[in-house]
Design a protein around this motif. Structure first.
Motif, short mmCIF file in Angstrom:
data_model
loop_
_atom_site.label_atom_id
_atom_site.label_comp_id
_atom_site.label_asym_id
_atom_site.label_seq_id
_atom_site.Cartn_x
_atom_site.Cartn_y
_atom_site.Cartn_z
N VAL A 1 88.21 -35.93 66.32
CA VAL A 1 87.97 -36.69 67.55
C VAL A 1 86.49 -37.04 67.56
CG1 VAL A 1 88.03 -36.67 70.06
CG2 VAL A 1 89.80 -35.45 68.79
N VAL A 2 86.20 -38.34 67.63
CA VAL A 2 84.83 -38.82 67.63
C VAL A 2 84.57 -39.51 68.95
CG1 VAL A 2 83.18 -40.36 66.50
CG2 VAL A 2 84.86 -39.12 65.13
N PHE A 3 83.49 -39.12 69.61
CA PHE A 3 83.09 -39.71 70.87
C PHE A 3 81.95 -40.69 70.64
CE2 PHE A 3 85.05 -35.72 71.95
CZ PHE A 3 85.80 -36.03 73.07
N GLN A 4 82.09 -41.91 71.16
CA GLN A 4 81.04 -42.91 71.06
C GLN A 4 79.85 -42.49 71.90
OE1 GLN A 4 82.04 -46.73 72.76
NE2 GLN A 4 80.52 -47.78 71.54
N ASP A 5 78.66 -42.69 71.39
CA ASP A 5 77.46 -42.41 72.17
C ASP A 5 77.41 -43.30 73.39
OD1 ASP A 5 76.62 -40.50 70.39
OD2 ASP A 5 75.31 -41.85 69.28
N GLY A 6 76.86 -42.79 74.46
CA GLY A 6 76.71 -43.63 75.63
C GLY A 6 76.85 -42.82 76.82
N SER B 1 96.24 -38.40 63.90
CA SER B 1 95.35 -37.36 63.36
C SER B 1 93.88 -37.62 63.70
CB SER B 1 95.51 -37.24 61.84
OG SER B 1 95.20 -38.47 61.21
N ASP B 2 93.50 -38.87 63.85
CA ASP B 2 92.11 -39.22 64.13
C ASP B 2 92.06 -40.17 65.32
OD1 ASP B 2 90.92 -38.00 61.68
OD2 ASP B 2 92.16 -39.53 60.71
N VAL B 3 91.09 -39.96 66.19
CA VAL B 3 90.91 -40.87 67.32
C VAL B 3 89.43 -41.02 67.63
CG1 VAL B 3 91.16 -39.11 69.12
CG2 VAL B 3 91.76 -41.47 69.63
N PHE B 4 89.07 -42.24 67.98
CA PHE B 4 87.70 -42.58 68.38
C PHE B 4 87.74 -42.84 69.88
CE2 PHE B 4 84.48 -45.81 69.31
CZ PHE B 4 83.35 -45.18 68.83
N ILE B 5 86.96 -42.11 70.65
CA ILE B 5 86.93 -42.22 72.11
C ILE B 5 85.75 -43.11 72.51
CG2 ILE B 5 86.77 -40.97 74.29
CD1 ILE B 5 89.24 -40.14 72.69
N PRO B 6 86.03 -44.28 73.12
CA PRO B 6 84.93 -45.16 73.52
C PRO B 6 84.15 -44.57 74.70
CG PRO B 6 87.02 -46.04 74.29
CD PRO B 6 87.34 -44.84 73.45
N SER B 7 82.91 -44.97 74.83
CA SER B 7 82.05 -44.45 75.90
C SER B 7 82.53 -44.89 77.28
CB SER B 7 80.60 -44.88 75.68
OG SER B 7 80.49 -46.28 75.72
N LEU C 1 95.47 -44.85 65.69
CA LEU C 1 95.20 -45.35 67.03
C LEU C 1 93.76 -45.81 67.14
CD1 LEU C 1 96.00 -45.69 70.04
CD2 LEU C 1 95.31 -43.31 70.36
N GLU C 2 93.58 -47.02 67.62
CA GLU C 2 92.24 -47.55 67.89
C GLU C 2 92.18 -47.87 69.38
OE1 GLU C 2 89.58 -51.47 66.87
OE2 GLU C 2 91.03 -50.78 65.40
N LEU C 3 91.41 -47.09 70.12
CA LEU C 3 91.28 -47.31 71.56
C LEU C 3 90.23 -48.40 71.80
CD1 LEU C 3 91.31 -43.63 72.85
CD2 LEU C 3 93.19 -45.27 72.87
N PRO C 4 90.55 -49.38 72.64
CA PRO C 4 89.60 -50.47 72.87
C PRO C 4 88.39 -50.02 73.67
CG PRO C 4 91.49 -50.69 74.32
CD PRO C 4 91.79 -49.55 73.39
N LEU D 1 96.65 -36.53 74.88
CA LEU D 1 96.78 -36.50 73.43
C LEU D 1 97.38 -35.17 72.98
CD1 LEU D 1 93.32 -38.07 72.63
CD2 LEU D 1 95.51 -39.07 71.95
N GLY D 2 98.08 -34.51 73.87
CA GLY D 2 98.62 -33.18 73.60
C GLY D 2 99.73 -33.16 72.56
N GLU D 3 99.84 -32.05 71.87
CA GLU D 3 100.90 -31.83 70.89
C GLU D 3 100.94 -32.92 69.83
OE1 GLU D 3 102.62 -28.99 70.80
OE2 GLU D 3 101.71 -28.32 72.67
N SER D 4 99.75 -33.38 69.44
CA SER D 4 99.66 -34.33 68.33
C SER D 4 99.02 -33.60 67.15
CB SER D 4 98.86 -35.57 68.73
OG SER D 4 97.56 -35.21 69.13
N PHE D 5 98.78 -34.30 66.08
CA PHE D 5 98.23 -33.69 64.87
C PHE D 5 96.75 -33.99 64.69
CE2 PHE D 5 102.74 -33.73 64.17
CZ PHE D 5 102.99 -32.57 63.48
N LEU D 6 96.00 -33.97 65.79
CA LEU D 6 94.58 -34.31 65.74
C LEU D 6 93.79 -33.38 64.82
CD1 LEU D 6 93.73 -35.13 69.45
CD2 LEU D 6 93.79 -36.71 67.53
N THR D 7 93.03 -34.00 63.94
CA THR D 7 92.10 -33.25 63.09
C THR D 7 90.67 -33.72 63.32
OG1 THR D 7 92.43 -34.80 61.26
CG2 THR D 7 93.81 -32.81 61.28
#
Length: 75
Positions: free
Chosen positions: A70-75, A46-52, A26-29, A62-68
């Motif tokens: 989570v990266v939050f964009q600076d801002g 498993s991986d997600v990038f959270i935009p600022s 998943l790539e969130l815009p 994002l519940g009950e997924s296989f997240l390993t």
């Protein structure tokens, strides 16, 4: 469908939009400001990038997924 690319014009993802899908990637815009209830729950992401720009991820967005990772964009 194992991955999606959401265009930069997307600002909101509705409740349950991809719930139970077989998404693994998943790539969130950068324009996204809202993720609804259970929008990506019960997926294989498993991986997600959270935009600022993101202001809210509702209950189990994002519940009950296989997240390993989570990266939050600076801002």
């Amino acid at each position: 469908m194992s991955s999606i690319h959401l265009p930069d014009s997307i600002i909101s993802i509705d409740d349950g939009a991809f719930q139970g899908s077989h998404l693994t990637s998943l790539e969130l815009p950068g324009s996204l400001i809202f993720v609804g209830d259970s929008a990506f729950s019960y997926t294989y992401i498993s991986d997600v990038f959270i935009p600022s720009t993101l202001l809210s991820i509702e209950y189990e967005g994002l519940g009950e997924s296989f997240l390993t990772s989570v990266v939050f964009q600076d801002g």
